[in-house]
Write a protein that holds these residues in place. Structure first.
Motif, mmCIF file in Angstrom:
data_model
loop_
_atom_site.group_PDB
_atom_site.id
_atom_site.type_symbol
_atom_site.label_atom_id
_atom_site.label_comp_id
_atom_site.label_asym_id
_atom_site.label_seq_id
_atom_site.Cartn_x
_atom_site.Cartn_y
_atom_site.Cartn_z
ATOM 1 N N UNK A 200 0.824 -1.544 0.183
ATOM 2 C CA UNK A 200 -0.184 0.087 0.504
ATOM 3 C C UNK A 200 1.050 1.826 0.447
ATOM 4 N N UNK A 201 2.037 1.718 0.880
ATOM 5 C CA UNK A 201 2.604 2.717 1.145
ATOM 6 C C UNK A 201 3.366 3.141 -0.838
ATOM 7 N N UNK A 202 4.213 1.164 -0.402
ATOM 8 C CA UNK A 202 4.358 1.492 -2.103
ATOM 9 C C UNK A 202 3.725 1.892 -3.379
ATOM 10 N N UNK A 203 2.796 1.694 -3.472
ATOM 11 C CA UNK A 203 2.166 1.914 -4.449
ATOM 12 C C UNK A 203 1.598 3.429 -4.335
ATOM 13 N N UNK A 204 1.728 3.893 -3.088
ATOM 14 C CA UNK A 204 0.941 5.174 -3.536
ATOM 15 C C UNK A 204 1.684 6.226 -3.753
ATOM 16 N N UNK A 205 3.632 5.636 -2.588
ATOM 17 C CA UNK A 205 4.540 6.570 -3.554
ATOM 18 C C UNK A 205 4.340 7.012 -4.871
ATOM 19 N N UNK A 206 4.979 5.236 -5.450
ATOM 20 C CA UNK A 206 4.657 5.139 -6.673
ATOM 21 C C UNK A 206 3.515 5.771 -7.775
ATOM 22 N N UNK A 207 2.476 5.890 -7.236
ATOM 23 C CA UNK A 207 1.663 7.050 -7.879
ATOM 24 C C UNK A 207 1.537 8.310 -8.077
ATOM 25 N N UNK A 208 2.049 8.724 -6.869
ATOM 26 C CA UNK A 208 1.602 9.851 -6.062
ATOM 27 C C UNK A 208 3.142 11.076 -6.724
ATOM 28 N N UNK A 209 4.017 10.203 -7.031
ATOM 29 C CA UNK A 209 5.477 10.933 -7.758
ATOM 30 C C UNK A 209 5.142 10.611 -9.471
ATOM 31 N N UNK A 210 4.715 9.771 -9.817
ATOM 32 C CA UNK A 210 4.251 9.863 -11.465
ATOM 33 C C UNK A 210 3.518 11.169 -10.922
ATOM 34 N N UNK A 211 2.492 11.045 -11.261
ATOM 35 C CA UNK A 211 1.076 12.401 -10.883
ATOM 36 C C UNK A 211 2.154 13.501 -10.936
ATOM 37 N N UNK A 212 2.535 13.701 -9.865
ATOM 38 C CA UNK A 212 3.409 15.338 -10.077
ATOM 39 C C UNK A 212 4.161 15.180 -10.588
ATOM 40 N N UNK A 213 4.921 13.993 -11.661
ATOM 41 C CA UNK A 213 5.948 14.173 -12.285
ATOM 42 C C UNK A 213 5.092 14.690 -14.297
ATOM 43 N N UNK A 214 4.336 13.601 -14.047
ATOM 44 C CA UNK A 214 4.006 14.456 -15.515
ATOM 45 C C UNK A 214 2.593 15.583 -15.570
ATOM 46 N N UNK A 215 2.026 15.481 -14.567
ATOM 47 C CA UNK A 215 1.813 17.386 -14.028
ATOM 48 C C UNK A 215 2.476 17.821 -14.153
ATOM 49 N N UNK A 216 3.617 17.839 -13.882
ATOM 50 C CA UNK A 216 4.667 18.714 -15.161
ATOM 51 C C UNK A 216 4.992 18.630 -16.482
ATOM 52 N N UNK A 217 5.277 18.161 -16.999
ATOM 53 C CA UNK A 217 5.387 17.416 -18.288
ATOM 54 C C UNK A 217 4.070 17.855 -18.934
ATOM 55 N N UNK A 218 2.891 17.534 -18.572
ATOM 56 C CA UNK A 218 1.586 18.371 -18.859
ATOM 57 C C UNK A 218 1.465 19.687 -19.587
ATOM 58 N N UNK A 219 2.076 20.248 -18.392
ATOM 59 C CA UNK A 219 1.662 22.059 -18.234
ATOM 60 C C UNK A 219 2.921 22.244 -18.471
ATOM 61 N N UNK A 220 4.454 22.188 -18.833
ATOM 62 C CA UNK A 220 5.841 22.659 -18.738
ATOM 63 C C UNK A 220 5.769 23.598 -20.136
ATOM 64 N N UNK A 221 4.869 23.782 -21.425
ATOM 65 C CA UNK A 221 5.090 23.696 -22.520
ATOM 66 C C UNK A 221 3.686 25.357 -22.467
ATOM 67 N N UNK A 222 2.955 24.895 -21.553
ATOM 68 C CA UNK A 222 2.319 26.343 -21.437
ATOM 69 C C UNK A 222 2.717 27.236 -20.342
ATOM 70 N N UNK A 223 3.087 26.830 -19.348
ATOM 71 C CA UNK A 223 3.862 27.411 -18.005
ATOM 72 C C UNK A 223 4.920 28.671 -18.619
ATOM 73 N N UNK A 224 5.881 27.242 -19.504
ATOM 74 C CA UNK A 224 7.408 27.715 -20.276
ATOM 75 C C UNK A 224 6.997 29.354 -20.744
ATOM 76 N N UNK A 225 5.643 28.795 -22.041
ATOM 77 C CA UNK A 225 5.557 30.080 -22.899
ATOM 78 C C UNK A 225 5.298 31.208 -22.775
ATOM 79 N N UNK A 226 3.684 30.736 -21.701
ATOM 80 C CA UNK A 226 3.244 32.826 -20.462
ATOM 81 C C UNK A 226 3.763 32.704 -19.536
ATOM 82 N N UNK A 227 5.225 32.161 -18.583
ATOM 83 C CA UNK A 227 5.392 33.139 -18.295
ATOM 84 C C UNK A 227 6.836 32.935 -18.293
ATOM 85 N N UNK A 228 7.789 31.951 -19.232
ATOM 86 C CA UNK A 228 9.125 32.484 -19.375
ATOM 87 C C UNK A 228 9.761 32.302 -20.532
ATOM 88 N N UNK A 229 8.661 33.321 -21.016
ATOM 89 C CA UNK A 229 8.821 33.117 -22.634
ATOM 90 C C UNK A 229 9.179 32.055 -23.443
#
Length: 382
Positions: A200-229
């Motif tokens: 249970x804690x191992x699956x939770x750690x894997x799920x949470x870390x992956x969700x956080x990481x791919x959330x960054x990947x999903x929005x990085x282009x939008x954020x990079x254009x809007x905030x950093x040019x």
């Protein structure tokens, strides 16, 4: 045999995922020609992870029963078939079915992890898992570039080339991939492990870390254009540097750290690094966000192989595939949840996906540290 098996399974997974990632650059445009709008294309993309989420534990259990080699060969054949059918797709439903088949066979990553856990001694297990992760990451760097080179010949040509690559990989695995030796647990160990709640804690750690990481990947282009040019080329460079950072960590550093400090501490440190870096990406100027993305990827590179190694060690060898299937399923769940949640949060505020990701990475730290207490309680009750 152990070292040669490690090289062969890593090469097998690399070539398999290389064939898969070759089609990624052209897939959105091909789906659009078949009539896919935004929502339909989102379903096409999600179908892979959903099928992987469902099938990874099943493939792991089947490999426990029928052998790792058989399941690796079966899934390689399924990958080749899915790519060939993708090139011939004439409707959106056909394409969606191909993605489901590809995702179902993509659950073979759990079988590959179980194969390595069987083939190498425990003291080298984390390093082997990390090198497999580096092979996977390298495929995601090289595959899209190769797909871009094949683009002038059309999407079907890319898909058929990828299918041919997968077929050659199947033949190579048939010739050179042996069945690893597996130890059988004692009755006492099997009884204790049957009650282990450490998954249970191992699956939770894997799920949470992956969700956080791919959330960054999903929005990085939008954020990079809007905030950093950042333009498209800059985004590509940043993501390439991130992939190289993860591969560099997994190539050797994570194994050394795990031998010195233990897998639980290294996994927790990776999650801490992720939690610290995520808010830096939207809130700092200049090249600080680039450094944060690279360090975030390094943290993820520390966490994923150590969690996989902990899954492998959490019970008897004859149930190892099932356990690693649970781990792969949890990661696939993160890949399903992370992009959707990040997209919704980004519409509310560009910073929110990164703050939410930091919270999820922090919870992953808690889950990893809780593992030791849970394991100690189980050992005391035994």
């Amino acid at each position: 045999m152990r070292r040669s098996a490690q090289v062969v399974i890593a090469a097998t997974v690399f070539v398999d995922l290389l064939g898969f990632t070759v089609i990624l650059p052209g897939l959105p445009f091909f789906a659009a020609r078949l009539g896919a709008g935004g929502a339909a294309f989102g379903l096409v993309m999600s179908a892979y992870s959903i099928a992987q989420f469902v099938c990874a534990p099943l493939l792991g259990r089947l490999s426990d029963r029928y052998g790792r080699r058989r399941l690796v060969l079966l899934t390689l054949a399924g990958s080749a078939l899915s790519l060939a059918l993708t090139g011939a797709a004439e409707s959106l439903g056909w394409l969606l079915a191909c993605r489901v088949l590809a995702g179902a066979c993509g659950g073979s990553i759990s079988v590959a992890h179980a194969y390595l856990a069987d083939a190498v001694p425990p003291e080298r297990r984390t390093g082997a898992m990390a090198q497999l992760g580096a092979a996977i990451g390298l495929a995601f760097v090289i595959g899209p570039a190769l797909g871009a080179l094949l683009a002038p010949w059309g999407f079907a040509a890319s898909a058929y080339a990828a299918a041919g690559l997968a077929a050659v990989n199947l033949v190579a695995a048939w010739l050179w991939l042996p069945e690893p030796a597996r130890s059988r647990p004692s009755a006492a160990v099997a009884g204790v492990v049957g009650r282990l709640p450490v998954l249970v804690p191992l699956a939770a750690a894997g799920f949470l870390a992956m969700a956080a990481f791919v959330g960054m990947e999903t929005t990085l282009a939008l954020l990079g254009e809007a905030r950093h040019g950042w333009d498209t080329a800059t985004i590509g460079v940043v993501l390439t540097l991130a992939g190289l950072s993860m591969a560099a960590v997994q190539a050797g550093l994570v194994a050394w750290l795990s031998r010195r400090w233990g897998e639980v501490r290294v996994a927790a440190a990776g999650a801490v690094l992720m939690a610290a870096c995520l808010p830096v990406i939207p809130l700092t100027p200049g090249w600080w966000p680039v450094a944060a993305v690279c360090l975030l990827s390094a943290g993820h590179g520390l966490l994923t192989p150590t969690v996989a190694s902990l899954f492998a060690a959490a019970g008897p060898a004859d149930r190892r595939g099932a356990r690693l299937g649970v781990g792969q399923s949890a990661a696939a769940g993160g890949r399903i949840f992370g992009p959707a949640a990040a997209g919704l949060l980004f519409d509310l505020g560009a910073v929110l996906p990164y703050l939410a990701g930091a919270v999820m990475a922090g919870l992953a730290v808690v889950a990893v540290l809780a593992l030791r207490a849970v394991r100690d309680r189980v050992e005391e009750s035994a």
